[in-house]
Design an enzyme around this catalytic site. Structure first.
Site, short mmCIF file in Angstrom:
data_model
loop_
_atom_site.label_atom_id
_atom_site.label_comp_id
_atom_site.label_asym_id
_atom_site.label_seq_id
_atom_site.Cartn_x
_atom_site.Cartn_y
_atom_site.Cartn_z
N CYS A 1 1.65 29.14 45.68
CA CYS A 1 1.28 30.12 46.69
C CYS A 1 0.18 31.05 46.19
O CYS A 1 0.32 31.66 45.13
CB CYS A 1 2.52 30.93 47.06
N TRP B 1 12.32 29.11 49.86
CA TRP B 1 11.89 28.53 48.59
C TRP B 1 13.14 28.24 47.76
O TRP B 1 14.12 28.98 47.80
CB TRP B 1 11.00 29.51 47.82
N THR C 1 9.48 34.94 51.80
CA THR C 1 8.18 34.75 51.17
C THR C 1 8.20 35.05 49.68
O THR C 1 9.05 35.77 49.17
CB THR C 1 7.14 35.66 51.85
N TYR D 1 -6.39 30.31 56.43
CA TYR D 1 -5.18 30.01 57.20
C TYR D 1 -5.47 30.04 58.69
O TYR D 1 -4.90 29.26 59.46
CB TYR D 1 -4.07 31.00 56.85
#
Length: 356
Positions: free
Chosen positions: A62, A95, A129, A193
């Site tokens: 990331c 995650w 996140t 993005y």
């Protein structure tokens, strides 16, 4: 599901639908609502800076998390703030710590980062996140506000900075750093993005034009100066680097940011290589995890989940020539030492090994 929850799900399908990041007919908008609690020297939010109390969870794949790994290393905070590394892929829920024995983080004892979010906010409704900083005693996330995390590491954790740590957010340059950061975030960091997750041709082309206008601005800015602000590495360089290092490997093809490659923009390419070859930057980059993350997780863009074999990434190690512009990478400080044992990037996932 009430009307408000339905609207939120439609605007941010990635929160509830594995693999889906686009909304047909709409431009991509990032959910920027984070847990804004701060860890500060005075502990005003209830979380004082303490060595060994917190764990940084930051996936190498990331770009937002990669920033925190770089800053932690540059400042020498390894002894004060431990690092948990999830694997490169995740599902709609979270995650996961699939790189660790038994798929469990060895410090937090959890399989999914989601568990730490729920420990702070039961049934946390937004994205799980990274990066996230977790309070080890309670197992609860303190913050996932990625933009503030690095600033606080630089300004609130100074008691634990290594000797010779650089000043990444010098007070006399903060206004300019903040201005540059705002433009880089909206047009470049998030701009790729907006291209990749555009839900219409119109939205894509608008995002594409904005992205490359900003890259052209950066190309001009960096032609005659070594770093983005001032003559040393700052927070601004860290924030731009993590997008640039992913550009040719992922964004050019996967996100259709293909007017040209980064390697075809002379100043930006040399600038990015200069940083990559600086201790603390390239030694945090795992190219295989980066490619696996984007091509496997974003199934609405890449439904086959086939990960490209290329491109040849060995060019990241070629001479950059930026020394001729002067500048002092670490200012009055010094480079960080070797990467800590156990935190090294897999040698097979480095620029030297990945030749396509």
């Amino acid at each position: 599901m009430d009307e408000q929850q339905t609207t939120a799900t439609e605007e941010h399908p990635e929160h509830s639908e594995g693999g889906r990041y686009t909304t047909k007919g709409k431009e991509y908008t990032r959910d920027t609502r984070y847990i804004e609690t701060r860890i500060t020297a005075d502990g005003r939010d209830g979380y004082p800076v303490e060595a060994g109390r917190y764990r940084l969870v930051a996936a190498r794949a990331c770009p937002w998390a990669n920033r925190t790994i770089i800053v932690r290393r540059l400042l020498g905070l390894e002894d004060a703030l431990s690092l948990g590394l999830p694997g490169p892929t995740h599902d709609a829920r979270s995650w996961t710590f699939d790189l660790d024995p038994d798929g469990r983080d060895p410090v937090l004892g959890i399989h999914r980062l989601q568990e730490a979010y729920f420990a702070r906010v039961p049934d946390y409704p937004r994205g799980i996140t990274v990066p996230a900083i977790v309070d080890v005693p309670t197992g609860a996330v303190v913050t996932n506000d990625f933009a503030q995390i690095t600033l606080d590491l630089e300004t609130e954790w100074t008691a634990y900075h290594r000797e010779g740590a650089p000043d990444l957010y010098p007070e006399h340059l903060r206004d300019e750093i903040d201005r540059v950061n705002r433009k880089v975030f909206t047009e470049v960091n998030n701009g790729v993005y907006r291209c990749g997750f555009a839900g219409s041709q119109e939205a894509y082309e608008k995002a594409y034009d904005r992205l490359f206008a900003a890259l052209d601005w950066l190309e001009e800015r960096l032609t005659d100066q070594r770093y983005l602000v001032g003559d040393t590495i700052t927070e601004a360089d860290v924030r731009l680097f993590t997008t640039l290092v992913r550009f040719d490997a992922v964004y050019h093809g996967h996100f259709k940011c293909n007017r040209n490659k980064l390697s075809e923009m002379p100043a930006l390419w040399a600038y990015a290589r200069d940083l990559f070859q600086t201790p603390g930057f390239g030694d945090t980059v795992d190219f295989q995890q980066i490619k696996d993350h984007y091509y496997i997780v974003h199934t609405d863009i890449n439904p086959t989940q086939i990960v490209p074999k290329g491109p040849d990434l060995s060019g990241w190690l070629s001479p950059h020539g930026r020394e001729s512009l002067g500048g002092r990478p670490f200012g009055d400080g010094t480079p960080p030492g070797p990467v800590r044992p156990g935190e090294e990037v897999d040698p097979a996932h480095t620029a030297a090994a990945m030749r396509g």
